[in-house]
Structure formats: C-alpha cells, structure tokens
Write a protein that holds these residues in place. Structure first.
Motif, mmCIF file in Angstrom:
data_model
loop_
_atom_site.group_PDB
_atom_site.id
_atom_site.type_symbol
_atom_site.label_atom_id
_atom_site.label_comp_id
_atom_site.label_asym_id
_atom_site.label_seq_id
_atom_site.Cartn_x
_atom_site.Cartn_y
_atom_site.Cartn_z
ATOM 1 N N SER A 127 -6.564 -11.891 -11.214
ATOM 2 C CA SER A 127 -5.865 -10.885 -10.726
ATOM 3 C C SER A 127 -5.160 -10.114 -12.055
ATOM 4 C CB SER A 127 -4.625 -11.706 -9.709
ATOM 5 O OG SER A 127 -3.946 -11.425 -10.621
ATOM 6 N N CYS A 128 -5.065 -9.961 -13.030
ATOM 7 C CA CYS A 128 -4.198 -8.760 -13.826
ATOM 8 C C CYS A 128 -4.842 -9.170 -15.075
ATOM 9 C CB CYS A 128 -2.853 -9.282 -14.032
ATOM 10 S SG CYS A 128 -1.921 -7.992 -14.568
ATOM 11 N N ASP A 129 -4.193 -9.197 -16.170
ATOM 12 C CA ASP A 129 -4.807 -9.400 -17.644
ATOM 13 C C ASP A 129 -4.933 -10.683 -18.136
ATOM 14 O OD1 ASP A 129 -1.987 -9.892 -17.469
ATOM 15 O OD2 ASP A 129 -1.658 -8.595 -19.426
ATOM 16 N N GLU A 130 -4.936 -12.061 -17.371
ATOM 17 C CA GLU A 130 -5.368 -13.288 -17.776
ATOM 18 C C GLU A 130 -6.612 -13.491 -17.164
ATOM 19 O OE1 GLU A 130 -4.964 -15.186 -20.208
ATOM 20 O OE2 GLU A 130 -3.018 -15.122 -19.789
ATOM 21 N N VAL A 167 -16.044 -23.044 -4.073
ATOM 22 C CA VAL A 167 -15.316 -22.075 -5.074
ATOM 23 C C VAL A 167 -14.140 -21.766 -4.505
ATOM 24 C CG1 VAL A 167 -16.257 -20.387 -6.185
ATOM 25 C CG2 VAL A 167 -17.823 -22.065 -6.061
ATOM 26 N N ALA A 168 -14.040 -21.605 -5.295
ATOM 27 C CA ALA A 168 -12.127 -20.876 -4.724
ATOM 28 C C ALA A 168 -11.842 -19.133 -5.492
ATOM 29 C CB ALA A 168 -10.913 -20.927 -4.340
ATOM 30 N N VAL A 169 -11.004 -18.232 -5.286
ATOM 31 C CA VAL A 169 -11.266 -17.113 -6.105
ATOM 32 C C VAL A 169 -9.893 -16.743 -5.904
ATOM 33 C CG1 VAL A 169 -12.707 -15.033 -5.087
ATOM 34 C CG2 VAL A 169 -11.925 -14.589 -7.540
ATOM 35 N N THR A 170 -9.368 -15.104 -6.352
ATOM 36 C CA THR A 170 -7.944 -14.505 -6.429
ATOM 37 C C THR A 170 -9.073 -13.707 -5.984
ATOM 38 O OG1 THR A 170 -7.147 -15.710 -7.373
ATOM 39 C CG2 THR A 170 -6.234 -13.268 -6.658
ATOM 40 N N ALA A 179 -21.095 -19.298 -5.962
ATOM 41 C CA ALA A 179 -20.891 -19.638 -4.655
ATOM 42 C C ALA A 179 -22.247 -19.444 -3.842
ATOM 43 C CB ALA A 179 -19.873 -19.194 -3.557
ATOM 44 N N LEU A 180 -22.896 -19.220 -3.963
ATOM 45 C CA LEU A 180 -24.269 -18.484 -3.730
ATOM 46 C C LEU A 180 -25.196 -19.726 -4.428
ATOM 47 C CD1 LEU A 180 -25.143 -16.294 -1.734
ATOM 48 C CD2 LEU A 180 -25.914 -14.802 -3.409
ATOM 49 N N ARG A 181 -25.128 -19.083 -5.315
ATOM 50 C CA ARG A 181 -27.182 -20.377 -5.914
ATOM 51 C C ARG A 181 -26.003 -21.529 -6.030
ATOM 52 N NH1 ARG A 181 -24.821 -17.042 -10.869
ATOM 53 N NH2 ARG A 181 -24.232 -18.879 -11.848
ATOM 54 N N LEU A 182 -24.524 -22.147 -5.660
ATOM 55 C CA LEU A 182 -24.852 -23.762 -5.158
ATOM 56 C C LEU A 182 -25.455 -23.861 -3.498
ATOM 57 C CD1 LEU A 182 -21.730 -24.278 -7.908
ATOM 58 C CD2 LEU A 182 -23.865 -25.252 -8.033
ATOM 59 N N GLY A 183 -24.857 -22.690 -2.886
ATOM 60 C CA GLY A 183 -24.892 -22.681 -1.478
ATOM 61 C C GLY A 183 -23.661 -23.544 -0.974
ATOM 62 N N LYS A 184 -22.175 -22.703 -1.479
ATOM 63 C CA LYS A 184 -21.234 -23.299 -1.141
ATOM 64 C C LYS A 184 -20.054 -22.055 -0.356
ATOM 65 C CE LYS A 184 -22.462 -27.528 -3.764
ATOM 66 N NZ LYS A 184 -22.801 -28.298 -2.420
ATOM 67 N N PRO A 185 -19.262 -22.875 0.142
ATOM 68 C CA PRO A 185 -18.652 -22.015 0.406
ATOM 69 C C PRO A 185 -17.708 -21.323 -0.144
ATOM 70 C CG PRO A 185 -17.937 -24.225 1.710
ATOM 71 C CD PRO A 185 -19.471 -23.854 1.187
ATOM 72 N N LEU A 186 -16.878 -19.871 -0.165
ATOM 73 C CA LEU A 186 -16.864 -19.556 -1.207
ATOM 74 C C LEU A 186 -14.971 -18.882 0.019
ATOM 75 C CD1 LEU A 186 -15.756 -17.482 -3.743
ATOM 76 C CD2 LEU A 186 -16.582 -15.418 -2.694
ATOM 77 N N LEU A 187 -13.706 -19.392 -0.663
ATOM 78 C CA LEU A 187 -12.322 -19.270 -0.242
ATOM 79 C C LEU A 187 -11.744 -18.490 -1.074
ATOM 80 C CD1 LEU A 187 -13.018 -22.073 0.258
ATOM 81 C CD2 LEU A 187 -11.323 -22.233 1.671
ATOM 82 N N PRO A 188 -11.709 -17.165 -0.579
ATOM 83 C CA PRO A 188 -10.599 -16.005 -0.919
ATOM 84 C C PRO A 188 -9.402 -16.287 -1.075
ATOM 85 C CG PRO A 188 -11.263 -15.133 1.216
ATOM 86 C CD PRO A 188 -11.782 -16.457 1.092
ATOM 87 N N ILE A 189 -8.614 -15.708 -1.653
ATOM 88 C CA ILE A 189 -6.921 -16.970 -2.366
ATOM 89 C C ILE A 189 -5.794 -15.562 -2.240
ATOM 90 C CG2 ILE A 189 -5.349 -18.609 -3.159
ATOM 91 C CD1 ILE A 189 -7.242 -19.983 -0.711
ATOM 92 N N ALA A 205 -5.246 -23.405 -11.581
ATOM 93 C CA ALA A 205 -5.960 -24.981 -10.527
ATOM 94 C C ALA A 205 -4.577 -23.897 -8.960
ATOM 95 C CB ALA A 205 -5.246 -26.014 -11.566
ATOM 96 N N MET A 206 -3.080 -23.021 -9.224
ATOM 97 C CA MET A 206 -3.203 -23.047 -7.593
ATOM 98 C C MET A 206 -3.825 -22.405 -7.358
ATOM 99 S SD MET A 206 -0.388 -20.136 -8.835
ATOM 100 C CE MET A 206 -1.068 -17.873 -9.514
ATOM 101 N N ILE A 207 -4.942 -21.684 -7.204
ATOM 102 C CA ILE A 207 -5.840 -21.355 -6.439
ATOM 103 C C ILE A 207 -6.747 -22.094 -6.049
ATOM 104 C CG2 ILE A 207 -7.699 -19.606 -5.612
ATOM 105 C CD1 ILE A 207 -5.032 -18.235 -7.174
ATOM 106 N N GLY A 208 -7.172 -22.963 -6.644
ATOM 107 C CA GLY A 208 -8.335 -24.544 -6.701
ATOM 108 C C GLY A 208 -7.345 -25.215 -5.056
ATOM 109 N N ARG A 209 -5.714 -26.005 -5.254
ATOM 110 C CA ARG A 209 -5.016 -26.464 -4.989
ATOM 111 C C ARG A 209 -5.637 -25.507 -3.331
ATOM 112 N NH1 ARG A 209 -1.145 -30.472 -7.909
ATOM 113 N NH2 ARG A 209 0.318 -28.821 -8.016
ATOM 114 N N LEU A 210 -4.609 -24.737 -3.198
ATOM 115 C CA LEU A 210 -4.491 -24.119 -1.413
ATOM 116 C C LEU A 210 -5.458 -24.242 -0.986
ATOM 117 C CD1 LEU A 210 -2.031 -22.564 0.013
ATOM 118 C CD2 LEU A 210 -2.633 -20.182 -0.653
#
Lengths: 141, 335
Positions: B10-13, B76-79, B99-109, B304-309
């Motif tokens: 989301s920023c410089d990390e 897969v989850a992403v900010t 997510a597309l390659r793996l055919g898995k859902p993508l969760l925007p966080i 990790a916090m993105i994945g956990r939520l």
C-alpha cells in the motif's frame, strides 16, 4: 515577475484562515510549493485551502502516507509531502506529474525534490517562518 | 481454516505472507529500514519498480518458507487500499495474476481494517490503531461490525515520534530512537501540553505537541546550569513520550468507558513502543479491562495481517467481491 506578499499570522487559526481565503479564489490547476520547518504551519495552510474549496472533512499530515487526496470540494485537492523522500526517482511512485495535469489543486510540502517537475507558470510558492511564540510569517510569491 | 497467500503494497513497503488456520506460516517484509538510517528519516528508493522487482520474489520466498505449494492455497488476499495508486496496482496485479493462474478466489482487504483485527482480543472492544500514518479509535461491537469513533486531526502519533526524533537529532526510525533515549530522561522535566485530552470527542491532535517540543528544544530549561546536552535531550524525549502515551491511554480508556466495553486493543507501528505498553497494562489492570496487544511482527506494515483478516472473512462465509479495482482513498468500511 510576481511580487512577494508577506502576511503575519498570529496562530494556527490565522494560517488556516489565510489558506481558506486563497482556497476560495482557486480556479484549478494551481500548484502550491510549501516550504518551512517542521511545525511551521504548512499542513494547517493546506487545511485552509481545503476548507476554501468546500472540503469539510479531516485534513491530516500526509508525511507517512506521502499523499492525501481530498475530494468532495469544489475542486479536487491533492496534498503531497516529500519529507521522507530522498531521490527524485522516489517520485515515480507518486505520479506527481500526472496529478498536476488533472485540473485540480496540488499542494506539496517539502517540494525540493520535485523542483524540476513544477509548472513554473502555475506554481505559487509559500514560505512559512517562525516569528516567535505562535506567530508565523507567511511569504507568498 | 484455509491456507492463504497475502500481498501488501500500500505504501513504500512490499510484503508477502502465508497463513493457515490463523497461524502465520511465513511473513516477509522487504524492509528498507536499514537503508533509511544513514539519511535520517528518509526513504532512499520507493519507486514502483522497487515493488515490481520485489513482489514476485517475495511471493516465492513466502511460499517456500511456509512450505506450502501454490496449488495447496485456498485463496489469495491483497491490500486494495487505502494507499498510493501505483503501489497498490503492483500488489493487486500480482495477486490477481496468481489467483487467476491457480483458479482460486481473490479477497480485497482494507489495510486499516487488517490492523484493527490484528490484536488478540474478544469483541466487543475499543481499538486504538496507531502508526506513522494513522491514529484511530474504533468501536468493534462484534467482529466485522465496527464504527470509527475518532482520529487524529493533524499528525499521526507515529509521525510525531519521527519528527521529534528528527528535531532532537536522534535519527530514524524515530519511535525506537525516542524510546531508547527517553529511558535515561525525566518524563516530568517538561510539562508538554496534552492536546485534546479533555476535548469530549475521540479525536486526537499531535501537531501542537511537536511545535511545543521544537520550542523547548530551542531554549531548554535545564535542571542544572552544567547539565550535559545528552541529559537535556533525554529529558525532552522522555517528557514528549510521556505526553503522547498519556493522551493515547486516557482517550482509549475513556472511549471504552463511554462505549461500555470491557476490552481494548492496540495495534499499528506505535504499539512497538514499550512505554506505551507498560502504561496501557497498568491502566487496564486498574480498570479491570482486558487488553489485546498486536504482536510486533503484525505492527508495522506486513502481509500476515492481510491474510489473517481474509481467512476470517472466508471462514465466516463473506461474499467474494468481483469487478473491483484498487481503492487509494478507501475509508474504513463501517458495517
């Protein structure tokens, strides 16, 4: 050649009021390059610009987030802070040059790194100096 | 609970993590903190190409360290925001591709929502999210149902730490630098203001405190005429830190009382400050409140916090959004 104007602000309320008055008259496309030490009133001035544009929500320092955008006023206001940046290459992430062409108002704190990008004709320089106790001397060019 | 890969840019990390069953299997942050130090509070390179360079390598490394094969992932989850548009785009593009390659859902966080739920505490509670970019008080009635109570009106608390460290010539990052020096100082040497402590709302203001410190540092009232400058700096740092800590603790506890909750949580980068934790522990003990403190690895920007939520949302059967884009100005969703 523009003539410099100096305004004495007795405190933060004055600095915000100055920004608000200037904000009311903005047409879009203006770029404010804001210089001054930490705590000299740059963010307070931008809060005034936002108020003058009719944006009434919170206006906070963008130092860590690098840019805050205030939508919902008469014109969009993008508030940059380059304090944390060191090299001009860092600017790439901010899309500063694109944002300055969007027709809104742009305010940049610690603008040194962006000097080469600033559109000279549309850029207004504002300098904030501590003038003792809560007083600030604000110089507008 | 499922296994997820999460990406945060989301920023410089740039960060990637793998979580499973609430456990963090790996969490990697392409931290540039060491590179910052010589420049004093400055990021040498945060260009989006830096994110581009590191994101794929980080994802592979996160999977490798977690010993999880990509095909074993459930999602897969992403900010998605808030943050810098070009930075968010890099993370979202990488996550979407995967997510597309793996055919898995993508969760925007939402980045702040992830911070909000990163401390272990049972709802209802009042959460203080306090970092370099944010200072928020949030009432969480139950998981997923939260309301913003207040926020800083000018500088974030972590930013005040950083700028004061700069003013005192203590280097970067400012939080740890102030804390270290403050240990040797007298927190009562300077009576700094406690802005908005009794404002009656849940907002904060730290800009005036920074200005007060700058003024005091320019004309320090030393305890003795021969006080060495290091001691004066230590007194200034300790007094400044005491003011910030008091404001954060007092306002959080008042919000807890007003909302009649028996628990509070603290997360975000400033939660790494030991003095803040000690003060919160004492105050919560006194008022018989439960205290949830985010672990250090979850405090600064991390995936990790993105994945956990995301895992929590997935387990709760939350719908998977489709047709979404990055949201640089996303305000905290209140549900």
């Amino acid at each position: 050649m523009s003539v410099a104007r100096t305004v004495m602000c007795a405190g933060a309320e004055d600095t915000e009021r100055l920004g608000r008055e200037i904000g009311r008259a903005l047409q879009g496309g203006e770029v404010f390059a804001l210089e001054g030490e930490l705590g000299s009133g740059k963010t307070t001035f931008v809060r005034g610009l936002a108020r003058g544009l009719g944006f009434l929500d919170t206006v906070t320092s963008p130092t860590f987030n690098l840019v805050h955008r205030y939508l919902g006023g008469r014109l969009a206001l993008a508030h940059f802070d380059l304090y944390r940046l060191k090299s001009p290459g860092d600017l790439e992430l901010l899309d500063l040059d694109d944002v300055m062409e969007e027709g809104g108002v742009v305010a940049i704190e610690w603008p040194r790194l962006a000097e080469g990008l600033l559109p000279e004709r549309r850029t207004r320089r504002v300098r904030f100096d501590d003038a003792g106790s809560a007083q600030r001397r604000v110089t507008l060019v | 609970m499922p296994a997820l890969l999460a990406i945060e840019t989301s920023c410089d990390e740039t960060a990637a993590a793998v979580v499973r069953d609430g456990a963090i299997l790996s969490s990697i942050v392409a931290s540039q903190a060491k590179l910052h130090a010589p420049y004093g509070g400055v990021v040498p390179e945060i260009a989006s190409r830096q994110h581009l360079r590191s994101v794929d390598a980080l994802v592979l490394e996160a999977l490798k360290q977690a010993r999880v094969s990509p095909t074993a992932l459930d999602a897969v989850a992403v900010t998605r925001g808030p943050g810098l548009p070009s930075a968010l785009l890099v993370g979202v593009a990488a996550a979407r591709g995967l997510a597309l390659r793996l055919g898995k859902p993508l969760l925007p966080i939402h980045h702040i929502e992830a911070h909000l739920y990163s401390a272990p505490v049972a709802a209802p509670f009042v959460a203080l999210v306090v970092s370099g970019g944010h200072t928020l008080l949030v009432h969480v009635a139950r998981v997923g149902s939260h309301r913003l109570l207040g926020r800083t009106l000018d500088d974030a608390a972590g930013e005040a730490f950083d700028k004061v460290a700069q003013l005192l010539g203590l280097g970067y990052p400012g939080g740890p630098a102030i804390e270290k020096v403050a240990c040797n100082g007298n927190p009562k040497a300077y009576d700094f203001p406690r802005p908005m402590l009794k404002s009656g709302d849940w907002n904060f203001s730290f800009s005036g405190l920074k200005t007060a410190l700058r003024r005091a540092a320019a004309q320090p009232r030393t305890a003795r005429a021969d006080q060495p400058p290091e001691e004066t700096t230590a007194d200034l740092a300790a007094s400044f830190q005491a003011a910030v800590v008091e404001i954060l603790v007092e306002k959080t506890l008042r919000a807890a009382r007003a909302r009649e909750v028996r628990a509070v949580s603290v997360s975000g980068g400033v939660a790494c400050n030991g003095a803040l934790k000690v003060a919160f522990e004492a105050a919560c003990r006194r008022e018989n409140l439960a205290l949830g403190w985010a672990e250090r690895a979850l405090c600064t920007d991390n995936a990790a916090m993105i994945g956990r939520l995301a895992a929590r949302k997935l387990a709760a059967g939350a719908p998977i959004p489709e047709d979404w884009d990055i949201a640089p100005d996303w305000t905290l969703p209140e549900e």
